[in-house]
Scaffold this active site. Sequence first.
Site, mmCIF file in Angstrom:
data_model
loop_
_atom_site.group_PDB
_atom_site.id
_atom_site.type_symbol
_atom_site.label_atom_id
_atom_site.label_comp_id
_atom_site.label_asym_id
_atom_site.label_seq_id
_atom_site.Cartn_x
_atom_site.Cartn_y
_atom_site.Cartn_z
ATOM 1 N N GLU A 16 14.101 1.848 -16.318
ATOM 2 C CA GLU A 16 15.570 1.878 -16.232
ATOM 3 C C GLU A 16 16.018 3.300 -15.899
ATOM 4 O O GLU A 16 15.667 4.242 -16.604
ATOM 5 C CB GLU A 16 16.200 1.443 -17.556
ATOM 6 C CG GLU A 16 16.065 -0.046 -17.814
ATOM 7 C CD GLU A 16 16.755 -0.483 -19.090
ATOM 8 O OE1 GLU A 16 17.498 -1.470 -19.057
ATOM 9 O OE2 GLU A 16 16.534 0.169 -20.136
ATOM 10 N N ASP A 71 28.814 1.821 -21.577
ATOM 11 C CA ASP A 71 28.926 1.863 -23.040
ATOM 12 C C ASP A 71 27.727 2.593 -23.680
ATOM 13 O O ASP A 71 27.784 2.958 -24.840
ATOM 14 C CB ASP A 71 29.068 0.441 -23.612
ATOM 15 C CG ASP A 71 27.961 -0.480 -23.153
ATOM 16 O OD1 ASP A 71 27.403 -0.276 -22.051
ATOM 17 O OD2 ASP A 71 27.627 -1.420 -23.915
ATOM 18 N N GLU A 115 7.710 -8.056 -21.150
ATOM 19 C CA GLU A 115 8.538 -7.340 -20.183
ATOM 20 C C GLU A 115 8.043 -5.906 -20.044
ATOM 21 O O GLU A 115 7.623 -5.297 -21.019
ATOM 22 C CB GLU A 115 9.988 -7.353 -20.683
ATOM 23 C CG GLU A 115 10.997 -6.815 -19.704
ATOM 24 C CD GLU A 115 12.441 -6.974 -20.212
ATOM 25 O OE1 GLU A 115 12.816 -8.073 -20.678
ATOM 26 O OE2 GLU A 115 13.179 -5.983 -20.139
ATOM 27 N N ASP A 138 9.486 -2.382 -18.273
ATOM 28 C CA ASP A 138 10.774 -1.897 -17.743
ATOM 29 C C ASP A 138 10.795 -0.470 -17.240
ATOM 30 O O ASP A 138 10.343 0.434 -17.961
ATOM 31 C CB ASP A 138 11.796 -1.817 -18.892
ATOM 32 C CG ASP A 138 12.326 -3.127 -19.316
ATOM 33 O OD1 ASP A 138 12.319 -4.049 -18.525
ATOM 34 O OD2 ASP A 138 12.776 -3.203 -20.483
ATOM 35 N N GLN A 162 14.164 5.734 -18.377
ATOM 36 C CA GLN A 162 13.745 5.105 -19.638
ATOM 37 C C GLN A 162 12.749 3.997 -19.327
ATOM 38 O O GLN A 162 12.960 3.201 -18.412
ATOM 39 C CB GLN A 162 14.961 4.533 -20.363
ATOM 40 C CG GLN A 162 14.590 3.638 -21.551
ATOM 41 C CD GLN A 162 15.765 3.357 -22.464
ATOM 42 O OE1 GLN A 162 16.353 4.255 -23.047
ATOM 43 N NE2 GLN A 162 16.124 2.092 -22.594
ATOM 44 N N THR A 163 11.652 3.959 -20.073
ATOM 45 C CA THR A 163 10.694 2.861 -19.923
ATOM 46 C C THR A 163 10.556 2.137 -21.250
ATOM 47 O O THR A 163 10.820 2.705 -22.316
ATOM 48 C CB THR A 163 9.307 3.378 -19.475
ATOM 49 O OG1 THR A 163 8.849 4.365 -20.401
ATOM 50 C CG2 THR A 163 9.357 3.968 -18.077
#
Length: 301
Positions: free
Chosen positions: A117, A206, A113, A115, A130-131
């Site tokens: 984000e 959260d 994966e 990512d 964020q990676t």
Amino acid sequence: MIISSSSVGNLLLMVVVMVYSCSGGVMGAAPRRPVDVPFGRNYAPTWAFDHIKYFNGGSEIHLHLDKYTGTGFQSKGSYLFGHFSMHIKMVPGDSAGTVTAFYLSSQNSEHDEIDFEFLGNRTGQPYILQTNVYTGGKGDKEQRINLWFDPTKDFHTYSVLWNLYQIVFFVDDVPIRVFKNSKDLGVKFPFNQPMKIYSSLWNADDWATRGGLEKTDWSKAPFVASYKGFHVDGCEASVQAKFCDTQGKRWWDQKEFQDLDSYQWNRLNWVRKTYTIYNYCTDRSRYPIVPPECKRDRDIY
Ligand SMILES: *[C@@H]1O[C@H](CO)[C@@H](O)[C@H](O)[C@H]1NC(C)=O
């Protein structure tokens, strides 16, 4: 002043060199991306179909998040190597608690994966990007940066270059992260599991904003992220040909994409020095021994 033909020649050469070096970087050798590819050609909704809104014949879409649900979409095809990009305008205004993700992922249990984000924030407060990279089912390689612009004001291009040599994360053609193939150091690298492209918008209050302290304000819903740029530049792995032949045939495999050039290394180091919030490579309490792939990050460790 008399301009001789040779200085005109030099001038022309200069202009050519300038144009070439301006368009340099990762996109230098890339073919022009077709604009206005409709969403449905390469992508399909994954869940909550009614929370995706279509504009201009599907060349732009909006993802909606409300208190009932978020939504997401995925590519129809699976790809083994390529350059994958999306133009995204993040949720404007109060986006605290929301996460907008753009990622590649394989579908099996020991999955790979890659990512992006985007963690929302209260109005006027900065997003965090964020990676992360998962190889063989294992992630724990987070990096976090601030951006040098407000990602909610305009569309920006977020992309991943993935070939046998490296995975590079780009923001508007500026490399923000490199994950080199460090197979020689015993580090797994995604090379044989085709990945689909995904994106989604969901509630993660959260943990997303100030570690979960800031909650989603549902009175501000729906939260809307906008997307364009549904062209895909990848090697599609079909059922018949699981491992498509990419050696030397695709632009993302060629020499200039096997490493960053010095200009790109400089840009990357500028991002690292100026915008880093967190980097697992330098987190000695979590990793007392520097993870081997981090040693490939030239210049900083
Ligand atoms: C949100 O804003 C606060 C205050 O400026 C900042 O500390 C935080 O890093 C920002 N981003 C997120 C996603 O929490």
